[in-house]
Write a protein that holds these residues in place. Structure first.
Motif, PDB file in Angstrom:
ATOM      1  N   ASP A 293      18.220 -13.839 -48.353  1.00  0.00           N
ATOM      2  CA  ASP A 293      17.601 -13.294 -49.556  1.00  0.00           C
ATOM      3  C   ASP A 293      18.399 -13.651 -50.807  1.00  0.00           C
ATOM      4  N   TYR A 294      19.720 -13.593 -50.701  1.00  0.00           N
ATOM      5  CA  TYR A 294      20.576 -13.920 -51.837  1.00  0.00           C
ATOM      6  C   TYR A 294      20.417 -15.386 -52.245  1.00  0.00           C
ATOM      7  N   LEU A 295      20.474 -16.299 -51.268  1.00  0.00           N
ATOM      8  CA  LEU A 295      20.347 -17.727 -51.590  1.00  0.00           C
ATOM      9  C   LEU A 295      18.952 -18.062 -52.094  1.00  0.00           C
ATOM     10  N   GLN A 296      17.925 -17.460 -51.514  1.00  0.00           N
ATOM     11  CA  GLN A 296      16.546 -17.691 -51.963  1.00  0.00           C
ATOM     12  C   GLN A 296      16.433 -17.354 -53.449  1.00  0.00           C
ATOM     13  N   SER A 297      16.996 -16.226 -53.826  1.00  0.00           N
ATOM     14  CA  SER A 297      16.953 -15.802 -55.219  1.00  0.00           C
ATOM     15  C   SER A 297      17.803 -16.704 -56.112  1.00  0.00           C
ATOM     16  N   SER A 298      18.972 -17.082 -55.646  1.00  0.00           N
ATOM     17  CA  SER A 298      19.898 -17.889 -56.444  1.00  0.00           C
ATOM     18  C   SER A 298      19.449 -19.334 -56.607  1.00  0.00           C
ATOM     19  N   LEU A 299      18.899 -19.922 -55.543  1.00  0.00           N
ATOM     20  CA  LEU A 299      18.572 -21.350 -55.556  1.00  0.00           C
ATOM     21  C   LEU A 299      17.139 -21.645 -55.982  1.00  0.00           C
ATOM     22  N   GLY A 300      16.236 -20.721 -55.746  1.00  0.00           N
ATOM     23  CA  GLY A 300      14.839 -20.933 -56.113  1.00  0.00           C
ATOM     24  C   GLY A 300      14.120 -21.946 -55.242  1.00  0.00           C
ATOM     25  N   ILE A 301      14.603 -22.173 -54.033  1.00  0.00           N
ATOM     26  CA  ILE A 301      13.933 -23.059 -53.072  1.00  0.00           C
ATOM     27  C   ILE A 301      13.805 -22.298 -51.758  1.00  0.00           C
ATOM     28  N   PRO A 302      13.002 -22.805 -50.809  1.00  0.00           N
ATOM     29  CA  PRO A 302      12.863 -22.102 -49.533  1.00  0.00           C
ATOM     30  C   PRO A 302      14.191 -22.007 -48.781  1.00  0.00           C
ATOM     31  N   VAL A 303      14.515 -20.799 -48.336  1.00  0.00           N
ATOM     32  CA  VAL A 303      15.676 -20.544 -47.489  1.00  0.00           C
ATOM     33  C   VAL A 303      15.140 -19.797 -46.271  1.00  0.00           C
ATOM     34  N   ARG A 304      15.391 -20.335 -45.089  1.00  0.00           N
ATOM     35  CA  ARG A 304      14.819 -19.768 -43.871  1.00  0.00           C
ATOM     36  C   ARG A 304      15.882 -19.619 -42.793  1.00  0.00           C
ATOM     37  N   LEU A 305      15.557 -18.802 -41.793  1.00  0.00           N
ATOM     38  CA  LEU A 305      16.415 -18.628 -40.627  1.00  0.00           C
ATOM     39  C   LEU A 305      16.004 -19.546 -39.493  1.00  0.00           C
TER      40      LEU A 305
ATOM     41  N   TYR B 131      17.984 -36.054 -43.999  1.00  0.00           N
ATOM     42  CA  TYR B 131      19.302 -35.910 -44.611  1.00  0.00           C
ATOM     43  C   TYR B 131      19.650 -34.433 -44.728  1.00  0.00           C
ATOM     44  N   ARG B 132      20.881 -34.096 -44.321  1.00  0.00           N
ATOM     45  CA  ARG B 132      21.338 -32.722 -44.459  1.00  0.00           C
ATOM     46  C   ARG B 132      22.858 -32.685 -44.571  1.00  0.00           C
ATOM     47  N   TYR B 133      23.315 -31.662 -45.244  1.00  0.00           N
ATOM     48  CA  TYR B 133      24.728 -31.309 -45.292  1.00  0.00           C
ATOM     49  C   TYR B 133      24.862 -29.941 -44.652  1.00  0.00           C
ATOM     50  N   GLN B 134      26.037 -29.654 -44.115  1.00  0.00           N
ATOM     51  CA  GLN B 134      26.258 -28.379 -43.464  1.00  0.00           C
ATOM     52  C   GLN B 134      27.532 -27.740 -44.001  1.00  0.00           C
ATOM     53  N   ALA B 135      27.435 -26.486 -44.392  1.00  0.00           N
ATOM     54  CA  ALA B 135      28.583 -25.703 -44.844  1.00  0.00           C
ATOM     55  C   ALA B 135      28.766 -24.536 -43.878  1.00  0.00           C
ATOM     56  N   VAL B 136      29.996 -24.320 -43.436  1.00  0.00           N
ATOM     57  CA  VAL B 136      30.314 -23.253 -42.484  1.00  0.00           C
ATOM     58  C   VAL B 136      31.114 -22.182 -43.219  1.00  0.00           C
ATOM     59  N   TYR B 137      30.631 -20.942 -43.141  1.00  0.00           N
ATOM     60  CA  TYR B 137      31.258 -19.825 -43.832  1.00  0.00           C
ATOM     61  C   TYR B 137      31.705 -18.748 -42.866  1.00  0.00           C
ATOM     62  N   ASP B 138      32.867 -18.178 -43.156  1.00  0.00           N
ATOM     63  CA  ASP B 138      33.368 -16.998 -42.461  1.00  0.00           C
ATOM     64  C   ASP B 138      33.154 -15.820 -43.415  1.00  0.00           C
ATOM     65  N   ILE B 139      32.398 -14.834 -42.950  1.00  0.00           N
ATOM     66  CA  ILE B 139      32.004 -13.722 -43.806  1.00  0.00           C
ATOM     67  C   ILE B 139      32.427 -12.402 -43.181  1.00  0.00           C
ATOM     68  N   VAL B 140      32.953 -11.516 -44.002  1.00  0.00           N
ATOM     69  CA  VAL B 140      33.256 -10.146 -43.587  1.00  0.00           C
ATOM     70  C   VAL B 140      32.258  -9.265 -44.318  1.00  0.00           C
TER      71      VAL B 140
ATOM     72  N   ILE C  19      30.082 -12.449 -53.037  1.00  0.00           N
ATOM     73  CA  ILE C  19      31.007 -11.323 -52.921  1.00  0.00           C
ATOM     74  C   ILE C  19      30.597 -10.179 -53.852  1.00  0.00           C
ATOM     75  N   GLU C  20      29.773 -10.472 -54.859  1.00  0.00           N
ATOM     76  CA  GLU C  20      29.299  -9.441 -55.786  1.00  0.00           C
ATOM     77  C   GLU C  20      28.364  -8.441 -55.112  1.00  0.00           C
ATOM     78  N   LEU C  21      27.799  -8.800 -53.953  1.00  0.00           N
ATOM     79  CA  LEU C  21      26.929  -7.872 -53.221  1.00  0.00           C
ATOM     80  C   LEU C  21      27.762  -6.790 -52.545  1.00  0.00           C
ATOM     81  N   ASP C  22      27.233  -5.587 -52.504  1.00  0.00           N
ATOM     82  CA  ASP C  22      27.956  -4.457 -51.915  1.00  0.00           C
ATOM     83  C   ASP C  22      28.228  -4.638 -50.424  1.00  0.00           C
ATOM     84  N   ASP C  23      27.333  -5.306 -49.700  1.00  0.00           N
ATOM     85  CA  ASP C  23      27.462  -5.448 -48.245  1.00  0.00           C
ATOM     86  C   ASP C  23      28.449  -6.533 -47.822  1.00  0.00           C
ATOM     87  N   ILE C  24      28.889  -7.368 -48.747  1.00  0.00           N
ATOM     88  CA  ILE C  24      29.783  -8.490 -48.423  1.00  0.00           C
ATOM     89  C   ILE C  24      31.166  -8.197 -49.003  1.00  0.00           C
TER      90      ILE C  24
END
Length: 111
Positions: free
Chosen positions: A8-20, A100-109, A76-81
């Motif tokens: 939901d955060y990326l969908q709002s920030s990027l303005g393109i389709p973000v899916r699971l 074509y794709r790029y992949q970013a790996v994140y560690d999230i608390v 990080i500005e979100l309360d849940d992160i």
């Protein structure tokens, strides 16, 4: 579910389709999110998320990946992160499907 929060955060920030998961007719640029691991202790949860940036060119995928990284730097500005750290990112072009794709790996608390 941290995947939904990030989606939901990326969908709002990027303005393109973000899916699971992949869907038909997502357009030329889109982002897919997948959780590859998780854990937790004392009601604090950890997750490893893979964020895949798709585009019609390698440059487009790399540029979208940079936009994703910029957005994730502010999640990080979100309360849940409580922490979000880029583990690595790299070209991950799908040669079998010729996408074509790029992949970013994140560690999230998160909570």
């Amino acid at each position: 579910m941290v995947e939904k929060i990030v989606k939901d955060y990326l969908q709002s920030s990027l303005g393109i389709p973000v899916r699971l998961e992949e869907e038909d007719n997502l357009g030329n640029e889109y982002v897919l999110i997948e959780k590859t691991g998780s854990g937790g202790e004392d009601h604090i949860k950890r997750a490893t998320l893979v964020i895949q940036s798709y585009s019609t060119s390698l440059y487009g995928a790399a540029s979208l990946n940079e936009r994703v990284k910029a957005a994730m730097g502010k999640i990080i500005e979100l309360d849940d992160i409580s922490r979000c750290e880029l583990n690595t990112d790299y070209n991950y072009t799908d040669t079998a499907r010729k996408k074509y794709r790029y992949q970013a790996v994140y560690d999230i608390v998160h909570y």
